[in-house]
Design an enzyme around this catalytic site. Structure first.
Site, mmCIF file in Angstrom:
data_model
loop_
_atom_site.group_PDB
_atom_site.id
_atom_site.type_symbol
_atom_site.label_atom_id
_atom_site.label_comp_id
_atom_site.label_asym_id
_atom_site.label_seq_id
_atom_site.Cartn_x
_atom_site.Cartn_y
_atom_site.Cartn_z
ATOM 1 N N ASP A 158 0.827 -1.196 0.000
ATOM 2 C CA ASP A 158 0.000 0.000 0.000
ATOM 3 C C ASP A 158 0.868 1.255 0.000
ATOM 4 O OD1 ASP A 158 -2.672 1.280 0.351
ATOM 5 O OD2 ASP A 158 -1.682 2.068 2.137
ATOM 6 N N TYR A 167 3.348 9.683 0.533
ATOM 7 C CA TYR A 167 4.322 9.059 1.430
ATOM 8 C C TYR A 167 5.756 9.396 1.000
ATOM 9 C CZ TYR A 167 0.269 6.171 2.747
ATOM 10 O OH TYR A 167 -0.968 5.737 3.152
ATOM 11 N N LYS A 190 -1.775 6.216 -4.407
ATOM 12 C CA LYS A 190 -2.887 7.157 -4.176
ATOM 13 C C LYS A 190 -2.496 8.537 -4.673
ATOM 14 C CE LYS A 190 -3.541 4.781 0.263
ATOM 15 N NZ LYS A 190 -2.178 4.498 0.728
ATOM 16 N N HIS A 203 -6.706 9.889 -2.289
ATOM 17 C CA HIS A 203 -6.222 9.693 -0.917
ATOM 18 C C HIS A 203 -7.177 10.250 0.137
ATOM 19 C CE1 HIS A 203 -2.151 9.094 1.305
ATOM 20 N NE2 HIS A 203 -3.146 8.831 2.115
HETATM 21 N N1 LIG Z 1 -5.149 6.275 3.519
HETATM 22 C C1 LIG Z 1 -4.654 6.916 4.568
HETATM 23 O O1 LIG Z 1 -4.914 8.104 4.777
HETATM 24 C C2 LIG Z 1 -3.763 6.162 5.507
HETATM 25 C C3 LIG Z 1 -3.490 6.692 6.776
HETATM 26 C C4 LIG Z 1 -2.672 5.928 7.639
HETATM 27 C C5 LIG Z 1 -2.160 4.709 7.221
HETATM 28 N N2 LIG Z 1 -2.435 4.238 5.961
HETATM 29 C C6 LIG Z 1 -1.854 2.970 5.470
HETATM 30 O O2 LIG Z 1 -2.028 1.932 6.412
HETATM 31 C C7 LIG Z 1 -0.743 1.388 6.757
HETATM 32 C C8 LIG Z 1 -0.775 0.870 8.178
HETATM 33 O O3 LIG Z 1 -1.130 1.920 9.069
HETATM 34 P P1 LIG Z 1 -0.634 1.931 10.577
HETATM 35 O O4 LIG Z 1 0.845 2.030 10.610
HETATM 36 O O5 LIG Z 1 -1.403 2.951 11.313
HETATM 37 O O6 LIG Z 1 -1.041 0.438 11.017
HETATM 38 P P2 LIG Z 1 -1.009 -0.343 12.381
HETATM 39 O O7 LIG Z 1 -0.916 -1.764 11.979
HETATM 40 O O8 LIG Z 1 -2.136 0.049 13.257
HETATM 41 O O9 LIG Z 1 0.311 0.103 13.143
HETATM 42 C C9 LIG Z 1 1.577 -0.340 12.743
HETATM 43 C C10 LIG Z 1 2.578 0.302 13.680
HETATM 44 O O10 LIG Z 1 2.379 -0.231 14.986
HETATM 45 C C11 LIG Z 1 3.641 -0.571 15.525
HETATM 46 N N3 LIG Z 1 3.428 -1.714 16.419
HETATM 47 C C12 LIG Z 1 3.025 -2.964 16.108
HETATM 48 N N4 LIG Z 1 2.898 -3.712 17.211
HETATM 49 C C13 LIG Z 1 3.253 -2.934 18.247
HETATM 50 C C14 LIG Z 1 3.326 -3.143 19.620
HETATM 51 N N5 LIG Z 1 3.024 -4.319 20.179
HETATM 52 N N6 LIG Z 1 3.720 -2.116 20.403
HETATM 53 C C15 LIG Z 1 4.024 -0.922 19.869
HETATM 54 N N7 LIG Z 1 3.962 -0.658 18.535
HETATM 55 C C16 LIG Z 1 3.586 -1.651 17.739
HETATM 56 C C17 LIG Z 1 4.509 -0.934 14.345
HETATM 57 O O11 LIG Z 1 5.853 -0.667 14.702
HETATM 58 P P3 LIG Z 1 7.044 -1.744 14.563
HETATM 59 O O12 LIG Z 1 7.867 -1.301 13.422
HETATM 60 O O13 LIG Z 1 7.742 -1.651 15.876
HETATM 61 O O14 LIG Z 1 6.427 -3.104 14.352
HETATM 62 C C18 LIG Z 1 4.007 0.039 13.280
HETATM 63 O O15 LIG Z 1 4.709 1.260 13.342
HETATM 64 C C19 LIG Z 1 0.220 2.559 6.519
HETATM 65 O O16 LIG Z 1 1.554 2.152 6.385
HETATM 66 C C20 LIG Z 1 -0.351 3.129 5.236
HETATM 67 O O17 LIG Z 1 0.041 2.354 4.126
HETATM 68 C C21 LIG Z 1 -3.237 4.941 5.120
#
Ligand SMILES: NC(=O)c1ccc[n+]([C@@H]2O[C@H](COP(=O)([O-])OP(=O)(O)OC[C@H]3O[C@@H](n4cnc5c(N)ncnc54)[C@H](OP(=O)(O)O)[C@@H]3O)[C@@H](O)[C@H]2O)c1
Length: 356
Positions: free
Chosen positions: A117, A122, A147, A178
């Site tokens: 994704d 980004y 996006k 987006h």
């Molecule tokens: N369309 C939009 O506007 C939009 C907005 C936001 C995101 N997104 C997409 O969605 C993807 C995922 O979003 P997200 O990063 O928010 O997803 P998420 O799966 O909720 O969070 C992932 C983050 O959580 C951390 N993490 C995982 N397990 C953990 C734990 N036990 N303790 C502390 N931290 C932990 C990970 O760090 P580690 O590296 O330490 O594992 C990683 O930085 C993004 O990369 C992007 O592609 C899209």
């Protein structure tokens, strides 16, 4: 709110990504990794210890992560690796090639994350393209999303060609608008959507959709669309369930992709889901993160996570296919989640208690 039964049922529409893989010769390393995951699941499966109880339907367990069929017929792998959040370039990093993003993303691909994704904003489409080359998995086995920001005064065609060039690809699997916030009127939404449709009709984006759209943003598009959006990528977790938006999606055959699925076990802790996540993690012998991802998947929702931690990514691939929440557990998490509201993204666009 009842958890949408149709979303749960829609997982039945999910077809096997693994099956499609087995028809083709994949890069040997990745193929071996897939084989070893399946063996690991079989040898160390926790399913033997799990006895379904009378509280919900017996879990149907698949030993792989399935794909979901979109309304235009294309399939999207239900677990994806995101290049936003942790990989997002900001400030002084913008414009500098980041080898760590390449290495982390190639590591994720080799770990079995074939749904990638990305997004123009980004700032790392070049790194995504380089990671695809580095991982060596054939392009047609991958599902690549990018996006557009819908920059004022720029056509979608211009933005899309720039993204393809950065990615080093001649098509993407999914192209998304987006955010909806740039549009001043429904007519502007409709006009931009027509430009998105032209990209789809050219064959350079197999599917088109939106992200961060509410019902009020989707309605004008649906009035004029020849090719309705197949997916809406939104922040989704137990503390942000969006009221009637998921039912609206279901009525219009718009799939949901969840970002921020780990929010309740990471940045929104402590919260009202802590106890049930802990209890279910112990019951299934998995992490709370596995439960959080499974909660989305078990509602038929495409789920996007990210990590720079190889063990964590491999853990999801190994554990998530080895168990399934019962419908009652899915609903219990939803109920617990309603005791708290938390939005991690676009907080300046929404009021503090806006739960849509
Ligand atoms: N369309 C939009 O506007 C939009 C907005 C936001 C995101 N997104 C997409 O969605 C993807 C995922 O979003 P997200 O990063 O928010 O997803 P998420 O799966 O909720 O969070 C992932 C983050 O959580 C951390 N993490 C995982 N397990 C953990 C734990 N036990 N303790 C502390 N931290 C932990 C990970 O760090 P580690 O590296 O330490 O594992 C990683 O930085 C993004 O990369 C992007 O592609 C899209």
């Amino acid at each position: 709110m009842k958890i949408s039964v149709a979303y749960i049922a829609s997982t039945a529409l999910c077809t096997t990504y693994r099956r499609s893989l087995s028809h083709h010769s994949i890069n040997k390393v990745t193929s071996l990794r897939f084989t070893s995951y399946r063996k690991t699941v079989n040898m160390h499966s926790i399913t033997a210890a799990f006895k379904p109880d009378a509280s919900g339907a017996p879990p149907k367990q698949l030993e792989y992560i399935p794909s979901l069929k979109l309304s235009d017929g294309h399939e999207i792998p239900m677990l994806g690796y995101g290049l936003g959040t942790a990989n997002y370039k900001t400030g002084a990093d913008k414009g500098k090639f980041n080898q760590k993003v390449v290495d982390d993303t190639a590591m994720a691909i080799k770990a079995g994350y074939f749904h990638l994704d990305g997004a123009e904003s980004y700032g790392n489409e070049e790194e995504l393209g380089a990671a695809i080359k580095k991982a060596g998995v054939p392009r047609d086995k991958l599902f690549v999303t990018t996006k557009t920001n819908c920059k004022q005064g720029e056509s979608i065609e211009t933005a899309f060609v720039r993204s393809l060039e950065k990615l080093g690809l001649d098509y993407v699997d999914l192209y998304l608008i987006h955010r909806p916030f740039w549009a001043k009127s429904p007519a502007e939404q409709q006009a931009k959507w027509a430009e998105m449709e032209a990209i789809k009709e050219s064959g350079r984006a197999k599917s088109i959709g939106v992200s961060n759209y509410l019902q009020e943003h989707l309605e004008p598009i649906l009035q004029t669309a020849k090719h309705p959006p197949v997916i809406n990528q939104i922040e989704y977790h137990p503390y942000l369930q969006h009221g009637g938006l998921l039912d609206f999606h279901k009525q219009h055959k718009i799939a949901v992709a969840a970002y921020g699925p780990l929010t309740a076990v990471t940045k929104a802790k402590p919260g009202s889901c802590d106890a049930i996540y802990d209890q279910l993690a112990k019951k299934y012998g998995v992490t709370e993160g596995d439960i959080a991802l499974r909660w989305c998947l078990d509602q038929g929702i495409v789920t996007l996570t990210t990590s720079g931690n190889e063990q964590r990514l491999q853990g999801y691939m190994r554990k998530i296919p080895s168990f399934k929440l019962t419908p009652k557990e899915v609903e219990d998490i939803a109920e617990a989640g309603k005791q708290k509201h938390f939005r991690g993204f676009y907080t300046t666009n929404y009021g503090p208690d806006d739960r849509r």
